[in-house]
Write a protein that holds these residues in place. Sequence first.
Motif, PDB file in Angstrom:
ATOM      1  N   TYR A 298      31.605  37.430 -14.542  1.00 44.73           N
ATOM      2  CA  TYR A 298      31.431  36.121 -15.184  1.00 44.73           C
ATOM      3  C   TYR A 298      32.210  35.015 -14.463  1.00 44.73           C
ATOM      4  O   TYR A 298      32.510  33.970 -15.036  1.00 44.73           O
ATOM      5  N   GLY A 299      32.548  35.282 -13.201  1.00 45.86           N
ATOM      6  CA  GLY A 299      33.188  34.254 -12.389  1.00 45.86           C
ATOM      7  C   GLY A 299      34.615  33.920 -12.785  1.00 45.86           C
ATOM      8  O   GLY A 299      35.105  32.825 -12.506  1.00 45.86           O
ATOM      9  N   LEU A 300      35.285  34.870 -13.424  1.00 44.74           N
ATOM     10  CA  LEU A 300      36.663  34.626 -13.873  1.00 44.74           C
ATOM     11  C   LEU A 300      37.635  35.181 -12.839  1.00 44.74           C
ATOM     12  O   LEU A 300      37.635  36.379 -12.569  1.00 44.74           O
ATOM     13  N   ARG A 326      39.213  30.462 -20.607  1.00 40.64           N
ATOM     14  CA  ARG A 326      39.708  30.580 -21.972  1.00 40.64           C
ATOM     15  C   ARG A 326      38.653  31.202 -22.872  1.00 40.64           C
ATOM     16  O   ARG A 326      37.450  31.062 -22.667  1.00 40.64           O
ATOM     17  N   LYS A 327      39.162  31.909 -23.864  1.00 39.99           N
ATOM     18  CA  LYS A 327      38.292  32.452 -24.896  1.00 39.99           C
ATOM     19  C   LYS A 327      37.955  31.310 -25.843  1.00 39.99           C
ATOM     20  O   LYS A 327      38.837  30.610 -26.345  1.00 39.99           O
ATOM     21  N   GLU A 328      36.661  31.080 -26.035  1.00 44.99           N
ATOM     22  CA  GLU A 328      36.215  30.011 -26.925  1.00 44.99           C
ATOM     23  C   GLU A 328      36.180  30.550 -28.346  1.00 44.99           C
ATOM     24  O   GLU A 328      35.684  31.649 -28.585  1.00 44.99           O
ATOM     25  N   GLU A 329      36.669  29.763 -29.274  1.00 45.87           N
ATOM     26  CA  GLU A 329      36.634  30.186 -30.673  1.00 45.87           C
ATOM     27  C   GLU A 329      35.311  29.776 -31.303  1.00 45.87           C
ATOM     28  O   GLU A 329      34.865  28.639 -31.132  1.00 45.87           O
ATOM     29  N   GLY A 330      34.687  30.675 -32.003  1.00 42.79           N
ATOM     30  CA  GLY A 330      33.448  30.358 -32.711  1.00 42.79           C
ATOM     31  C   GLY A 330      32.228  30.260 -31.809  1.00 42.79           C
ATOM     32  O   GLY A 330      31.154  29.881 -32.236  1.00 42.79           O
ATOM     33  N   ILE A 331      32.423  30.574 -30.521  1.00 45.50           N
ATOM     34  CA  ILE A 331      31.298  30.518 -29.579  1.00 45.50           C
ATOM     35  C   ILE A 331      31.185  31.885 -28.926  1.00 45.50           C
ATOM     36  O   ILE A 331      32.186  32.453 -28.501  1.00 45.50           O
ATOM     37  N   GLU A 332      30.009  32.418 -28.851  1.00 44.29           N
ATOM     38  CA  GLU A 332      29.839  33.770 -28.323  1.00 44.29           C
ATOM     39  C   GLU A 332      29.620  33.788 -26.819  1.00 44.29           C
ATOM     40  O   GLU A 332      29.860  34.792 -26.171  1.00 44.29           O
ATOM     41  N   ASP A 333      29.110  32.674 -26.249  1.00 45.30           N
ATOM     42  CA  ASP A 333      28.614  32.766 -24.884  1.00 45.30           C
ATOM     43  C   ASP A 333      29.529  32.154 -23.824  1.00 45.30           C
ATOM     44  O   ASP A 333      29.099  31.904 -22.710  1.00 45.30           O
ATOM     45  N   VAL A 336      34.669  34.014 -20.845  1.00 45.22           N
ATOM     46  CA  VAL A 336      35.728  34.947 -21.253  1.00 45.22           C
ATOM     47  C   VAL A 336      35.244  35.789 -22.427  1.00 45.22           C
ATOM     48  O   VAL A 336      35.451  37.009 -22.458  1.00 45.22           O
ATOM     49  N   ASN A 337      34.554  35.143 -23.369  1.00 51.25           N
ATOM     50  CA  ASN A 337      34.020  35.885 -24.516  1.00 51.25           C
ATOM     51  C   ASN A 337      33.069  36.993 -24.062  1.00 51.25           C
ATOM     52  O   ASN A 337      33.122  38.122 -24.548  1.00 51.25           O
TER      53      ASN A 337
END
Lengths: 362, 362
Positions: A298-300, A326-333, A336-337
């Motif tokens: 995922y390019g991280l 960063r892990k996004e809150e409330g977003i699945e895509d 990082v998620n």
Amino acid sequence: MLEDSGSPKPVVTFLGPVASYTHQATLDAFNSSDFTLTPVITIEDVFASVQSGTAHRGVVPFENSSNGSVVFTLDLFADLQHKYPEIIVCGESYIAVQHCLLGHPNSRHASQPSSVSERFGGSRVGSGVIESPLSSGAVTPTSTIPNPQKPTARPAGDLSKIKKLYSHPQAWGQCKIFLNTYLKGVERQDVSSTSRAAQLVAEDPTGESAAVSSVIAARIHGLEVLARGIEDRGDNTTRFFVIRKRAEVEVGETKSVEGKQSGKDERGEGDWKTLVSFTIDHANLGSLAHSLAVFEKYGLNLTSINTRPSGVENWNYIFFVELKGRKEEGIEDGPVNKALKDLDSVCRSWRWLGSWENRLAR
Amino acid sequence: MLEDSGSPKPVVTFLGPVASYTHQATLDAFNSSDFTLTPVITIEDVFASVQSGTAHRGVVPFENSSNGSVVFTLDLFADLQHKYPEIIVCGESYIAVQHCLLGHPNSRHASQPSSVSERFGGSRVGSGVIESPLSSGAVTPTSTIPNPQKPTARPAGDLSKIKKLYSHPQAWGQCKIFLNTYLKGVERQDVSSTSRAAQLVAEDPTGESAAVSSVIAARIHGLEVLARGIEDRGDNTTRFFVIRKRAEVEVGETKSVEGKQSGKDERGEGDWKTLVSFTIDHANLGSLAHSLAVFEKYGLNLTSINTRPSGVENWNYIFFVELKGRKEEGIEDGPVNKALKDLDSVCRSWRWLGSWENRLAR
């Protein structure tokens, strides 16, 4: 702008004592007018205060540029005893660390008595070290060490009276060249902080001890700066983490929560960092490589890896990876998620340990 | 079989003193009838003696199952000052580590005077610890630590007279539960070895000090075993590396060189281990993941990763990976050889740090 309402300020605990490097990091991250900054004795005390809710935030050392990771902090994040399951990182701070050798005036050379003008305690701190010709700093090449490194700092006087050194364990590893040149073989005692080291030297009636500590500690404890900037590398820097309890603010936290951290809305993935720990099935061929590959997918960009014993079985490990994003809150895509979702299928267990704003200037 | 020819035996240096855990590891790997086993003072002394050719082999600690890597050893393999370019690993040894609390008889409870039958020095070592009811070992749950771990070992007497503890820094991290239960807050002094700790306690006229050391050291220094087996985990084990100079034997070395290491001809890749260090271009997206992926490509299982500061630029690292398999000498198409060739194109620099026979029983 609201005036101070008189309500209790949120508490921020930090690895003390006052004037420690962690205190400096805490002042870097928090306005002391908005928060009550409280020193505690151990790194675990910081974790415990945040986990229990006694403190709003905590500040702990994480790694030093010369000496590497702080394993005590890693082990608390590893949390093998499930004591700190909700602790995550929410910020970072970088503090330049300049170590000094602090001692008593009577540890100076007998033929060069101490005078007020040569002392650096009290208000004279910051006036610079007077270099004496007593020690050349020359390092003799030997057959085993043909090109010894030469320290950049020189002592202001004779150090031969020093029979014992006090400091924090991390400091020895950051001042190897100076100590091996000027104080080789002198007994070393580890203490809990460089400030505590200075205090013990100040209390020593023999005057035969010295501390590797800070110029601030010299002023507080009335000690003389026998040598300044004795760290091996001039860019010696310690990195600190701000920690919080996970449950508190989880959704919609798109900006940093601390007043001193900038909160721009549009930031690329490179402006954030994330810490993740995971364990693998060591018997499963390639499981470590597979676990690390999910981030690349995922390019991280992985910026560091640390390992500690897993605590479950000998020679199994818990891995810590840090990455840009960063892990996004409330977003699945978010990338990082998605990487964490993939990680779930290749590792044995994993834990998101926080995402925070990158404060390292590039 | 040839009799001793009278010619000088090859020297093997080890991190001393005599009776240290590294000495035990050395005896595990080398027949003392065939080699002169020589204790030296620091881990770097071992590296220097092998690099200079003074010693045929050296033995150093590498990691402990509870406390993780020995960073001093990693830094010597990182070799940022290019002092030990030819040192490679050629063997390993695993030694079970049982720590004991050693002290003076008069640190026992006043109402329970020491008697000969309760002492464990001298020939009585190995007779088992007499458990007294003086300390319950109960650990009080608190709000921050609701389920504290309970130590498995109990002191044989009252420890309240103990004001100072001596040990090697690694030992504190292996005995956390016992020390935090029975000796919380007692001043700790790091010394160079657990044997040295016992010596310092033996020399202390106050009788108010104790050492975390071995049962062998109790016998040597005439100390009492105040508690036995105080390590957090019963399977506490330290892993040691045998090192040699690379130039010496390079081609055709299909068997281990030490007499005590078995030399079967047909061994799978899993029966060997290899250590490789590498550095990456940190600005290059995915370079760490790419570097690790080359090993998986050739079916080589990565068993551990360690990192240390690169010494070149802050927050850049040197990575150490250990994998199952061996670099073949004089053959280009072995899987490790091919992986290293691929690694060359994705990392900044790399170094093969040896391949050796796996001695970990699974």
